[in-house]
Enzyme design. Structure first.
Site, PDB file in Angstrom:
ATOM      1  N   HIS A   1      -2.459  18.148   8.511  1.00 36.63           N
ATOM      2  CA  HIS A   1      -3.101  18.193   9.943  1.00 36.63           C
ATOM      3  C   HIS A   1      -3.430  19.553   9.277  1.00 36.63           C
ATOM      4  CE1 HIS A   1      -3.085  18.904  13.687  1.00 36.63           C
ATOM      5  NE2 HIS A   1      -3.284  20.100  13.576  1.00 36.63           N
TER       6      HIS A   1
ATOM      7  N   ASP B   1       0.762  18.304  23.500  1.00 31.60           N
ATOM      8  CA  ASP B   1       0.641  19.948  23.914  1.00 31.60           C
ATOM      9  C   ASP B   1      -1.063  19.780  24.718  1.00 31.60           C
ATOM     10  OD1 ASP B   1       3.100  20.412  24.132  1.00 31.60           O
ATOM     11  OD2 ASP B   1       2.638  21.818  21.736  1.00 31.60           O
ATOM     12  N   ARG B   2      -0.852  20.715  25.865  1.00 34.65           N
ATOM     13  CA  ARG B   2      -2.551  20.580  26.157  1.00 34.65           C
ATOM     14  C   ARG B   2      -2.930  19.715  27.223  1.00 34.65           C
ATOM     15  NH1 ARG B   2      -5.170  25.493  25.584  1.00 34.65           N
ATOM     16  NH2 ARG B   2      -4.398  26.687  23.183  1.00 34.65           N
TER      17      ARG B   2
ATOM     18  N   ASP C   1      -0.505  17.084  15.857  1.00 33.13           N
ATOM     19  CA  ASP C   1      -1.033  16.738  17.743  1.00 33.13           C
ATOM     20  C   ASP C   1      -1.467  16.426  18.149  1.00 33.13           C
ATOM     21  OD1 ASP C   1      -0.703  19.648  15.884  1.00 33.13           O
ATOM     22  OD2 ASP C   1      -2.742  20.537  16.929  1.00 33.13           O
TER      23      ASP C   1
ATOM     24  N   ARG D   1      -6.108  32.648  12.779  1.00 31.46           N
ATOM     25  CA  ARG D   1      -5.105  31.759  13.490  1.00 31.46           C
ATOM     26  C   ARG D   1      -3.354  32.991  13.117  1.00 31.46           C
ATOM     27  NH1 ARG D   1      -6.206  26.696  14.756  1.00 31.46           N
ATOM     28  NH2 ARG D   1      -7.733  25.101  13.553  1.00 31.46           N
TER      29      ARG D   1
ATOM     30  N   ASP E   1      -6.125  15.064  16.147  1.00 27.35           N
ATOM     31  CA  ASP E   1      -5.204  15.528  17.416  1.00 27.35           C
ATOM     32  C   ASP E   1      -5.888  14.256  18.028  1.00 27.35           C
ATOM     33  OD1 ASP E   1      -6.141  17.252  15.273  1.00 27.35           O
ATOM     34  OD2 ASP E   1      -5.285  18.916  16.932  1.00 27.35           O
TER      35      ASP E   1
ATOM     36  N   HIS F   1      -3.800  15.568  21.324  1.00 23.16           N
ATOM     37  CA  HIS F   1      -3.048  16.251  22.227  1.00 23.16           C
ATOM     38  C   HIS F   1      -2.937  15.699  23.570  1.00 23.16           C
ATOM     39  CE1 HIS F   1      -2.929  20.225  20.423  1.00 23.16           C
ATOM     40  NE2 HIS F   1      -4.038  20.301  19.419  1.00 23.16           N
TER      41      HIS F   1
ATOM     42  N   ASN G   1       0.906  21.304  13.726  1.00 26.51           N
ATOM     43  CA  ASN G   1       1.371  22.427  14.071  1.00 26.51           C
ATOM     44  C   ASN G   1       1.887  22.228  16.045  1.00 26.51           C
ATOM     45  OD1 ASN G   1      -1.607  22.553  14.966  1.00 26.51           O
ATOM     46  ND2 ASN G   1      -0.464  24.925  15.903  1.00 26.51           N
ATOM     47  N   HIS G   2       1.486  22.105  16.326  1.00 27.63           N
ATOM     48  CA  HIS G   2       2.296  21.217  17.815  1.00 27.63           C
ATOM     49  C   HIS G   2       3.571  20.932  17.822  1.00 27.63           C
ATOM     50  CE1 HIS G   2      -0.435  24.002  20.649  1.00 27.63           C
ATOM     51  NE2 HIS G   2      -1.389  23.467  19.525  1.00 27.63           N
TER      52      HIS G   2
ATOM     53  N   HIS H   1      -6.620  19.297  13.023  1.00 28.13           N
ATOM     54  CA  HIS H   1      -6.545  21.105  13.894  1.00 28.13           C
ATOM     55  C   HIS H   1      -7.612  22.030  13.864  1.00 28.13           C
ATOM     56  CE1 HIS H   1      -3.721  24.151  13.526  1.00 28.13           C
ATOM     57  NE2 HIS H   1      -4.260  24.593  12.279  1.00 28.13           N
TER      58      HIS H   1
END
Length: 506
Positions: free
Chosen positions: A361, A283-284, A280, A409, A251, A253, A312-313, A436
């Site tokens: 992922h 995001d964030r 990923d 999750r 990730d 991010h 997943n993002h 992840h």
């Protein structure tokens, strides 16, 4: 929802905490009640200091002593929300409400978890319950109204999506020639519409100085990248020659300056220095546009030596909640959000190196029957479903104990060492690599060395204090080599700066 702060080795899971609990409130001694309150206060202090793993441990210990206090579950639910364990957060909030149906915070917790999972109608139901109990509460009304707006917007988007006039893809509808480069623009230029080495080198420097790439170039890169991804199967096989190095990153991010640090440490991508980025990308972190555009540019430059997997993002709901949609709208337009979504829908779901290392992922599956051919045949040009192969590739997590368990999750599954062993034997593989989850050293080796996690965003969200890492292997020696690194400074733009305003309501 790199999704990804959880660490199952250091936290007490909900199932652990519910072992051997008292079944009768009268069985709880005054001493146990007092000790449980002390543990709750310790947990609150850890939570305040953003040490959510330790907070969960203390709340769980309090619950073990006195499982009849709804705020213990409500507080632990909040900590699970912060660690993206949305399944556990849902369960704890519901348990809190079963103990005290008037405990309003639990409605908020459960609604938040459902919001994070994209289950907006369920969230709206909880917000509505609060407004009925407290009709004059302005805070409750604001939350209800905001969630209701999202539900109505989704319903509208579904309605127009079913109209044949809206069936045409954004990539096909954009008139590139009508997009103009401003005369004042002094950044990198595509050459005859193509990415070159000079362009990528100039782009990374321009992004470092927080400059913006013109919309025309962004569209060209996105459309060309989409065309490449469309030609690939959901499982991409990679051949790494003998003695050749190959790098796997987890990730990112939106942490652009840490991404540049990886290239500084390990060398820029090239035909001699191939990379795989395992989902990923966005995001964030608040430099997600810079990250994804840099990675896509390298994909165009070295299509057979630079690989990108979906996380997943890379999905609409996550992007709407965790910042990428807001960032793209701020820097460009809503139309570009739709174009990014089209590109994300075509990202491969997994990669296999030399037919021995499978990389995805999230993780493995609810069924032992899944084969590599099943993965390759998975239809991916869509938003991730809530179950099945695609969902599990993006969302699942390993667990230390054998067997399978419901996902912490709320999406995917948790799988044990026996599940990993069975899958590897069935598919003649040596080990799996996934991402992840935040890990203190940036990586973790589980399941007798057969399941490896790599996470490449150090000091995740500027709060976690973790290292990032990447893995290198060679074609003749597939033994993983790990490199960990600390975070580097970045401009003063906080993580989640572009996230859905809804997050500010909690």
């Amino acid at each position: 929802m790199a999704d990804t702060m959880g660490n199952e080795n250091s936290s007490v899971t909900e199932n652990d905490a519910n072992d051997d609990l008292p079944v009768d409130p009268s069985a709880v001694t005054e001493e146990d009640k007092k000790k449980a309150e002390e543990l709750k206060e310790e947990a609150n202090a850890f939570f305040k200091n953003e040490d959510y793993t330790r907070a969960i441990e203390k709340y769980s210990a309090a619950i073990k002593l006195n499982p009849f206090v709804s705020p213990y579950y409500g507080n632990r639910s909040f900590a699970y929300l912060r660690t993206e364990c949305f399944g556990y957060a849902l369960s704890d909030a519901s348990k809190a409400l079963s103990l005290d149906k008037n405990y309003l915070k639990a409605y908020y917790r459960r609604a938040s978890a459902n919001m994070a999972l994209g289950k907006f109608k369920l969230a709206l139901r909880d917000f509505e319950a609060v407004t009925k109990v407290k009709p004059n509460d302005k805070d409750a009304r604001v939350k209800y109204n905001e969630c209701n707006k999202i539900c109505k917007r989704i319903a509208f988007e579904k309605a127009i999506a079913s109209d044949e006039n809206f069936a045409k893809s954004v990539a096909d509808s954009i008139d590139i020639e009508s997009l103009v480069i401003e005369p004042s623009y002094d950044g990198p230029h595509l050459e005859d519409g193509k990415v070159t080495v000079d362009f990528v080198n100039a782009l990374t420097e321009a992004y470092k100085e927080q400059k913006k790439l013109p919309k025309k170039y962004v569209c060209q890169i996105l459309i060309q990248a989409k065309n490449i991804f469309c030609e690939q199967e959901s499982l991409v096989y990679i051949d790494v020659p003998e003695k050749s190095k190959f790098t796997i990153c987890g990730d990112i991010h939106g942490q652009y300056y840490d991404l540049l640090n990886v290239f500084k440490m390990n060398g820029k991508p090239s035909e001699e220095n191939p990379y795989l980025f395992n989902g990923d990308f966005v995001d964030r972190g608040s430099f997600s546009v810079e990250c994804i555009m840099t990675l896509l540019s390298y994909k165009l430059l070295y299509p057979k030596h630079f690989f990108m997997a979906r996380g997943n993002h890379e999905s609409l709901t996550m992007n709407q909640m965790y910042g990428f949609e807001g960032e793209v709208k701020s820097k460009y337009s809503a139309q570009l959000c739709e174009l990014f979504t089209e590109v994300f829908n075509w990202l491969p779901l997994s990669h296999c190196i030399n037919k021995k290392i499978l990389i995805m992922h999230g993780g493995l599956f609810a069924s032992d029957e899944v084969t590599l051919d099943d993965i390759a045949a998975t239809q991916r040009n869509r938003q991730p479903p809530e179950s099945g192969i695609m969902c599990e590739l993006l969302w699942s997590d390993p667990q230390p104990q054998k067997g399978r368990a419901p996902s912490k999750r709320g999406v995917g599954v948790q799988f044990g060492p026996d599940v990993t062993k069975t899958f590897l034997e069935r598919n003649n593989l040596e080990y799996v690599v996934r991402s992840h989850e935040v890990k203190n050293e940036g990586y973790e080796v589980m399941h007798d060395g057969k399941c490896i996690t790599v996470f490449s965003a150090p000091n995740y969200c500027d709060t976690m204090g973790n290292k990032g890492a990447y893995i290198t292997v060679t074609g003749d020696n597939l033994t993983p080599n790990f490199t960990s690194y600390e975070a580097v400074p970045h401009p003063n733009v906080k993580p989640m700066a572009y996230a859905n305003p809804f997050f500010g309501l909690f």
